[in-house]
Scaffold this active site. Structure first.
Site, PDB file in Angstrom:
ATOM      1  N   LEU A  71      41.283  40.874  16.718  1.00 28.70           N
ATOM      2  CA  LEU A  71      42.218  41.776  17.395  1.00 28.70           C
ATOM      3  C   LEU A  71      42.293  43.127  16.698  1.00 28.70           C
ATOM      4  CD1 LEU A  71      45.170  39.315  18.181  1.00 28.70           C
ATOM      5  CD2 LEU A  71      43.185  39.892  19.599  1.00 28.70           C
ATOM      6  N   HIS A  75      43.647  45.726  21.720  1.00 30.05           N
ATOM      7  CA  HIS A  75      44.230  44.479  22.232  1.00 30.05           C
ATOM      8  C   HIS A  75      45.763  44.561  22.195  1.00 30.05           C
ATOM      9  CE1 HIS A  75      40.302  42.955  20.427  1.00 30.05           C
ATOM     10  NE2 HIS A  75      40.187  42.613  21.688  1.00 30.05           N
ATOM     11  N   GLN A 206      40.559  49.485  29.925  1.00 31.16           N
ATOM     12  CA  GLN A 206      39.626  50.388  30.601  1.00 31.16           C
ATOM     13  C   GLN A 206      38.350  50.581  29.782  1.00 31.16           C
ATOM     14  OE1 GLN A 206      40.786  54.546  31.535  1.00 31.16           O
ATOM     15  NE2 GLN A 206      38.573  54.813  31.296  1.00 31.16           N
ATOM     16  N   LYS A 207      38.438  50.317  28.484  1.00 30.28           N
ATOM     17  CA  LYS A 207      37.254  50.401  27.609  1.00 30.28           C
ATOM     18  C   LYS A 207      36.057  49.694  28.247  1.00 30.28           C
ATOM     19  CE  LYS A 207      34.772  49.734  23.721  1.00 30.28           C
ATOM     20  NZ  LYS A 207      34.218  48.449  23.921  1.00 30.28           N
ATOM     21  N   ASP A 208      36.328  48.536  28.878  1.00 27.37           N
ATOM     22  CA  ASP A 208      35.262  47.773  29.541  1.00 27.37           C
ATOM     23  C   ASP A 208      35.448  47.940  31.049  1.00 27.37           C
ATOM     24  OD1 ASP A 208      34.087  46.264  27.130  1.00 27.37           O
ATOM     25  OD2 ASP A 208      36.235  45.960  26.936  1.00 27.37           O
ATOM     26  N   GLN A 211      33.949  45.637  33.628  1.00 25.11           N
ATOM     27  CA  GLN A 211      34.622  44.329  33.593  1.00 25.11           C
ATOM     28  C   GLN A 211      35.879  44.362  34.475  1.00 25.11           C
ATOM     29  OE1 GLN A 211      34.918  41.636  30.049  1.00 25.11           O
ATOM     30  NE2 GLN A 211      36.845  42.721  29.791  1.00 25.11           N
TER      31      GLN A 211
END
Ligand code: AMP
Length: 371
Positions: A71, A75, A206-208, A211
């Site tokens: 983490l 996260h 939003q990083k991914d 996904q």
């Protein structure tokens, strides 16, 4: 009666004799929990389901934050969002084997159970100091692979057999093109987590970004009763997106790692200045990163931090398909991926990062907002 349970490697709660030095406590009455908190630790589905039923009877909403552990502040920002929206937050910690290709970094993926527990304990205190307006981190779900894959781990081969959820075409593009089983693994494990937990809301970063598109499609197309909430990308002061994999970079590659965001920002600046076509937006940015890629390759071995550009993309925000022109009513997603290569000639005592400088894949993105 309280015992310590080494949770990271056990498949079942061990016998009292095996209890040693981990940060997880086992109570006869309540099961495992993180010490000095009321955060329950569930390893098996029936107990978690029982707990979940009670939340529903008590009219307590549940928000789920799926993670693979290790983490960091990214996260934690999702957990804070979930606590602002729900009475109870469940954080799942599970390094899902089926999203790693056979040659990827499953074995070396960082596993930091004790540190994760400490971070959750600190955040739990922070949330409770807010005067009771926020929900609590109620539970961690840290299942074993036997629990998540009761019929055995399905194949990690592209054409392997197994009970899979596939979301195409979006899952085949960009990250899916470079990592062909990645989104199949992600969609499959998320479907399981959503079925087990039945959360009112699920939280993704939003990083991914791809996904998030895959998960929204999963929820929509399988008529799942949950809402997908996306939290902003958390970054280091120089802009590098936080990632559990950054620990592998070491000092020299860490300095170079912002190259991806700087490239995307060039394209974003072109958007702000009124450009809308793909060539105007991506052309100068791609030229710049190619130039840096070559420059590093030609640099002295003891100085260079070489990387390979995988892609720079300008895509539709709902499908992730490449576009030639940004429709201002929809906006677009700028995204990219690079692979930081191992340092070829380490200098004496040089910090090469955890595990001695494995290749590290970095991804990032910027949303071009609709006008
Ligand atoms: P992971 O543990 O890498 O699977 O990530 C778990 C969740 O945290 C995913 O929804 C990620 O998108 C999200 N996440 C990872 N890094 C960041 C970050 N820098 N900022 C915000 N969310 C993130």
């Amino acid at each position: 009666m309280v015992w310590k349970v080494p949770l990271a490697s056990a498949t079942r709660l061990p016998s009292p004799r095996a209890f040693s030095t981990s940060t997880t406590l086992f109570h006869r009455a309540t099961g495992a929990q993180i010490p000095n908190t009321s955060i329950r630790v569930f390893r098996e589905i029936p107990a978690l389901r029982q707990w979940r039923r009670k939340q529903r009877l008590d009219h307590r909403s549940v928000g789920l934050v799926p993670t693979m552990g290790a983490l960091h502040a990214g996260h934690l920002s999702l957990i804070r969002m979930a606590a602002a929206d729900n009475s109870a937050v469940v954080v799942s910690i599970y390094v899902n084997p089926t999203q790693f290709g056979v040659h990827e970094d499953l074995d070396s993926y960082p596993k930091t159970w004790d540190e994760d527990c400490k971070m959750l304990r600190n955040l739990d205190r922070e949330l409770s100091e807010d005067g009771g307006n926020l929900g609590k981190i109620a539970a961690v779900f840290a299942p074993t692979t036997d629990t998540i894959y009761p019929s055995g781990i399905p194949s990690q081969e592209v054409d392997g057999k197994g009970s899979f959820v596939t979301i195409t075409p979006v899952g085949e593009l960009l990250e899916g093109a470079s990592r062909p089983i990645f989104f199949r693994g992600v969609a499959t494990v998320c479907m399981k987590l959503f079925n087990i937990m039945q959360p009112e809301k699920v939280y993704f970063g939003q990083k991914d970004v791809q996904q998030t598109v895959v998960i929204k499609r999963l929820v929509k197309d399988f008529c799942m009763d949950t809402k997908v909430v996306v939290g902003a990308t958390q970054r280091e002061p120089d802009g590098l997106a936080l990632s559990s994999r950054n620990v592998y970079l070491g000092t020299r590659r860490r300095k170079m790692a912002t190259v991806l965001l700087r490239t995307l920002k060039l394209a974003e600046a072109a958007y702000f200045s009124g450009c809308r076509s793909r060539s105007e937006l991506l052309g100068p940015a791609e030229d710049w990163i190619h130039h840096l890629e070559v420059e590093q390759r030609q640099n002295k071995p003891e100085k260079r931090a070489s990387f390979l550009l995988d892609y720079i993309s300008l895509a539709d925000p709902e499908t992730m398909e490449e576009i030639d022109e940004v429709d201002e009513k929809k906006g677009a997603i700028l995204s990219g991926a690079i692979k930081m290569l191992p340092i070829e000639h380490p200098n004496d005592g040089e910090d090469l990062g955890l595990s001695g400088g494995l290749p590290v894949r970095l991804i990032d993105n910027i949303i071009l907002q609709a006008a």
